[in-house]
Structures are given as C-alpha cells and as structure tokens.
Design a protein around this motif. Structure first.
Motif, PDB file in Angstrom:
ATOM      1  N   ALA A   1       8.771  -3.833   5.312  1.00  0.00           N
ATOM      2  CA  ALA A   1       7.402  -3.672   5.810  1.00  0.00           C
ATOM      3  C   ALA A   1       7.230  -4.585   7.017  1.00  0.00           C
ATOM      4  O   ALA A   1       7.939  -5.576   7.158  1.00  0.00           O
ATOM      5  CB  ALA A   1       6.414  -4.055   4.723  1.00  0.00           C
ATOM      6  N   PRO A   2       6.318  -4.257   7.917  1.00  0.00           N
ATOM      7  CA  PRO A   2       6.067  -5.139   9.051  1.00  0.00           C
ATOM      8  C   PRO A   2       5.691  -6.537   8.568  1.00  0.00           C
ATOM      9  O   PRO A   2       5.155  -6.688   7.472  1.00  0.00           O
ATOM     10  CB  PRO A   2       4.887  -4.478   9.759  1.00  0.00           C
ATOM     11  N   MET A   3       5.951  -7.546   9.374  1.00  0.00           N
ATOM     12  CA  MET A   3       5.665  -8.927   8.983  1.00  0.00           C
ATOM     13  C   MET A   3       4.192  -9.090   8.646  1.00  0.00           C
ATOM     14  O   MET A   3       3.328  -8.589   9.348  1.00  0.00           O
ATOM     15  CB  MET A   3       6.067  -9.873  10.105  1.00  0.00           C
ATOM     16  N   GLY A   4       3.906  -9.775   7.552  1.00  0.00           N
ATOM     17  CA  GLY A   4       2.535 -10.041   7.154  1.00  0.00           C
ATOM     18  C   GLY A   4       1.874  -8.885   6.430  1.00  0.00           C
ATOM     19  O   GLY A   4       0.705  -8.940   6.110  1.00  0.00           O
ATOM     20  N   VAL A   5       2.619  -7.821   6.147  1.00  0.00           N
ATOM     21  CA  VAL A   5       2.055  -6.663   5.462  1.00  0.00           C
ATOM     22  C   VAL A   5       2.416  -6.726   3.987  1.00  0.00           C
ATOM     23  O   VAL A   5       3.554  -6.951   3.632  1.00  0.00           O
ATOM     24  CB  VAL A   5       2.599  -5.348   6.068  1.00  0.00           C
ATOM     25  N   HIS A   6       1.421  -6.543   3.130  1.00  0.00           N
ATOM     26  CA  HIS A   6       1.653  -6.512   1.691  1.00  0.00           C
ATOM     27  C   HIS A   6       1.462  -5.078   1.235  1.00  0.00           C
ATOM     28  O   HIS A   6       0.393  -4.519   1.394  1.00  0.00           O
ATOM     29  CB  HIS A   6       0.663  -7.415   0.967  1.00  0.00           C
ATOM     30  N   THR A   7       2.526  -4.463   0.691  1.00  0.00           N
ATOM     31  CA  THR A   7       2.432  -3.071   0.291  1.00  0.00           C
ATOM     32  C   THR A   7       2.631  -2.922  -1.213  1.00  0.00           C
ATOM     33  O   THR A   7       3.032  -3.848  -1.886  1.00  0.00           O
ATOM     34  CB  THR A   7       3.490  -2.208   1.012  1.00  0.00           C
TER      35      THR A   7
ATOM     36  N   ILE B   1      -2.771  10.195  -0.603  1.00  0.00           N
ATOM     37  CA  ILE B   1      -2.582   8.756  -0.411  1.00  0.00           C
ATOM     38  C   ILE B   1      -1.401   8.292  -1.253  1.00  0.00           C
ATOM     39  O   ILE B   1      -1.354   8.543  -2.450  1.00  0.00           O
ATOM     40  CB  ILE B   1      -3.853   7.981  -0.810  1.00  0.00           C
ATOM     41  N   TYR B   2      -0.457   7.591  -0.609  1.00  0.00           N
ATOM     42  CA  TYR B   2       0.745   7.139  -1.294  1.00  0.00           C
ATOM     43  C   TYR B   2       0.781   5.643  -1.549  1.00  0.00           C
ATOM     44  O   TYR B   2       1.335   5.201  -2.541  1.00  0.00           O
ATOM     45  CB  TYR B   2       1.990   7.568  -0.520  1.00  0.00           C
ATOM     46  N   GLU B   3       0.256   4.842  -0.667  1.00  0.00           N
ATOM     47  CA  GLU B   3       0.263   3.403  -0.858  1.00  0.00           C
ATOM     48  C   GLU B   3      -0.768   2.764   0.050  1.00  0.00           C
ATOM     49  O   GLU B   3      -1.355   3.425   0.900  1.00  0.00           O
ATOM     50  CB  GLU B   3       1.652   2.805  -0.593  1.00  0.00           C
ATOM     51  N   GLY B   4      -0.985   1.487  -0.133  1.00  0.00           N
ATOM     52  CA  GLY B   4      -1.901   0.742   0.704  1.00  0.00           C
ATOM     53  C   GLY B   4      -1.221  -0.496   1.242  1.00  0.00           C
ATOM     54  O   GLY B   4      -0.233  -0.957   0.686  1.00  0.00           O
ATOM     55  N   ALA B   5      -1.755  -1.018   2.334  1.00  0.00           N
ATOM     56  CA  ALA B   5      -1.217  -2.235   2.931  1.00  0.00           C
ATOM     57  C   ALA B   5      -2.367  -3.050   3.506  1.00  0.00           C
ATOM     58  O   ALA B   5      -3.267  -2.505   4.122  1.00  0.00           O
ATOM     59  CB  ALA B   5      -0.222  -1.900   4.043  1.00  0.00           C
ATOM     60  N   VAL B   6      -2.320  -4.344   3.276  1.00  0.00           N
ATOM     61  CA  VAL B   6      -3.296  -5.261   3.851  1.00  0.00           C
ATOM     62  C   VAL B   6      -2.662  -5.833   5.110  1.00  0.00           C
ATOM     63  O   VAL B   6      -1.590  -6.438   5.041  1.00  0.00           O
ATOM     64  CB  VAL B   6      -3.649  -6.388   2.853  1.00  0.00           C
ATOM     65  N   HIS B   7      -3.311  -5.586   6.268  1.00  0.00           N
ATOM     66  CA  HIS B   7      -2.715  -6.060   7.514  1.00  0.00           C
ATOM     67  C   HIS B   7      -3.765  -6.171   8.606  1.00  0.00           C
ATOM     68  O   HIS B   7      -4.190  -5.167   9.165  1.00  0.00           O
ATOM     69  CB  HIS B   7      -1.603  -5.113   7.968  1.00  0.00           C
TER      70      HIS B   7
ATOM     71  N   LYS C   1     -17.196   0.457  10.025  1.00  0.00           N
ATOM     72  CA  LYS C   1     -17.026  -0.670   9.095  1.00  0.00           C
ATOM     73  C   LYS C   1     -15.840  -1.523   9.522  1.00  0.00           C
ATOM     74  O   LYS C   1     -14.946  -1.081  10.223  1.00  0.00           O
ATOM     75  CB  LYS C   1     -16.786  -0.164   7.669  1.00  0.00           C
ATOM     76  N   ARG C   2     -15.854  -2.768   9.041  1.00  0.00           N
ATOM     77  CA  ARG C   2     -14.721  -3.671   9.241  1.00  0.00           C
ATOM     78  C   ARG C   2     -13.867  -3.654   7.986  1.00  0.00           C
ATOM     79  O   ARG C   2     -14.369  -3.477   6.893  1.00  0.00           O
ATOM     80  CB  ARG C   2     -15.200  -5.097   9.519  1.00  0.00           C
ATOM     81  N   GLY C   3     -12.574  -3.836   8.153  1.00  0.00           N
ATOM     82  CA  GLY C   3     -11.679  -3.872   7.001  1.00  0.00           C
ATOM     83  C   GLY C   3     -10.308  -4.374   7.378  1.00  0.00           C
ATOM     84  O   GLY C   3     -10.036  -4.658   8.550  1.00  0.00           O
ATOM     85  N   ASN C   4      -9.439  -4.496   6.389  1.00  0.00           N
ATOM     86  CA  ASN C   4      -8.050  -4.887   6.631  1.00  0.00           C
ATOM     87  C   ASN C   4      -7.085  -4.102   5.737  1.00  0.00           C
ATOM     88  O   ASN C   4      -5.918  -4.403   5.666  1.00  0.00           O
ATOM     89  CB  ASN C   4      -7.848  -6.393   6.444  1.00  0.00           C
TER      90      ASN C   4
END
Length: 121
Positions: free
Chosen positions: A32-38, A77-83, A91-94
């Motif tokens: 995953a890209p750096m800093g991404v939690h999947t 939808i298959y997965e999520g990532a906080v990034h 709206k704002r989100g991450n």
C-alpha cells in the motif's frame, strides 16, 4: 528439529518482509502507499455515488485520475484506506474506498461521495 526451525524462521522472515509462502516459493504482496492503512480485499458493500466522483489509481487526491463515475452510479466496495484529508462532495474526510463501478476499472473514491452503511464516514 532443525528443518522445522528453519521453516519457522523462513515463514517469520517472509511475514516481516510482506511475502507469502506458496508451493515452496515466495511471492511479493502489493504494498500500500506509504501512510495508508488498508483492510483485506473482499467485497464489503455497495452503494450509489452522491455526485460525479473522480476514480483514482491510489487513495490520494494527488493520484492519477482513471475516470469519472457519474452521479447515482452503483459501485461495489472492496476495501477502505485512511490516507490524508480531503474535501469532496461537500464534506471533509480521510477515508477512501476501493471500488468497482458496474462498468469500468477498479479504483479509489472519496468515502464522502458514496452512500453506504458498510463504511461509516
């Protein structure tokens, strides 16, 4: 005993390096890209887009755009990532969702642009 210890050490080393043992050979996993939690990649939900939304190659606003998913399109939808923080669909989100539109390639969209109960915003 020694062969078992070597196998265990090899398995631990592979786990630490992000590889998997399959049929006696190691294969690299896609990082995953750096800093991404999947999460695990499996179908976890679906829903329509709230507005026309950009489908991206990676879960970041700086990633290449793969196309635009029209308003009201159903996506799987298959997965999520906080990034990183973004502002999308008012709206704002991450949180980003790895989705596949009914027609087209898989990619990432901002969570705030999809109506679903599967991934709380």
């Amino acid at each position: 005993m020694r062969k078992t210890r070597v196998r265990v050490m090899t398995a631990v080393a592979c786990a630490l390096l992000g590889t998997a043992l399959t049929s006696g050979s190691a294969t690299a996993s896609t990082p995953a890209p750096m800093g991404v939690h999947t999460t695990a990649s499996k179908l976890t939900g679906h829903g329509p887009t709230l507005e026309a939304v950009t489908l991206r190659a990676e879960p970041t606003t700086r990633s290449a755009a793969l196309g635009v998913v029209p308003k009201g399109s159903k996506v799987l939808i298959y997965e999520g990532a906080v990034h990183g923080m973004y502002r999308a669909c008012g709206k704002r989100g991450n949180l980003w969702l790895h989705v596949q539109p009914r027609v087209g390639a898989m990619g990432w969209v901002a969570r705030t642009c999809v109506k679903t109960n599967a991934w709380p915003s």
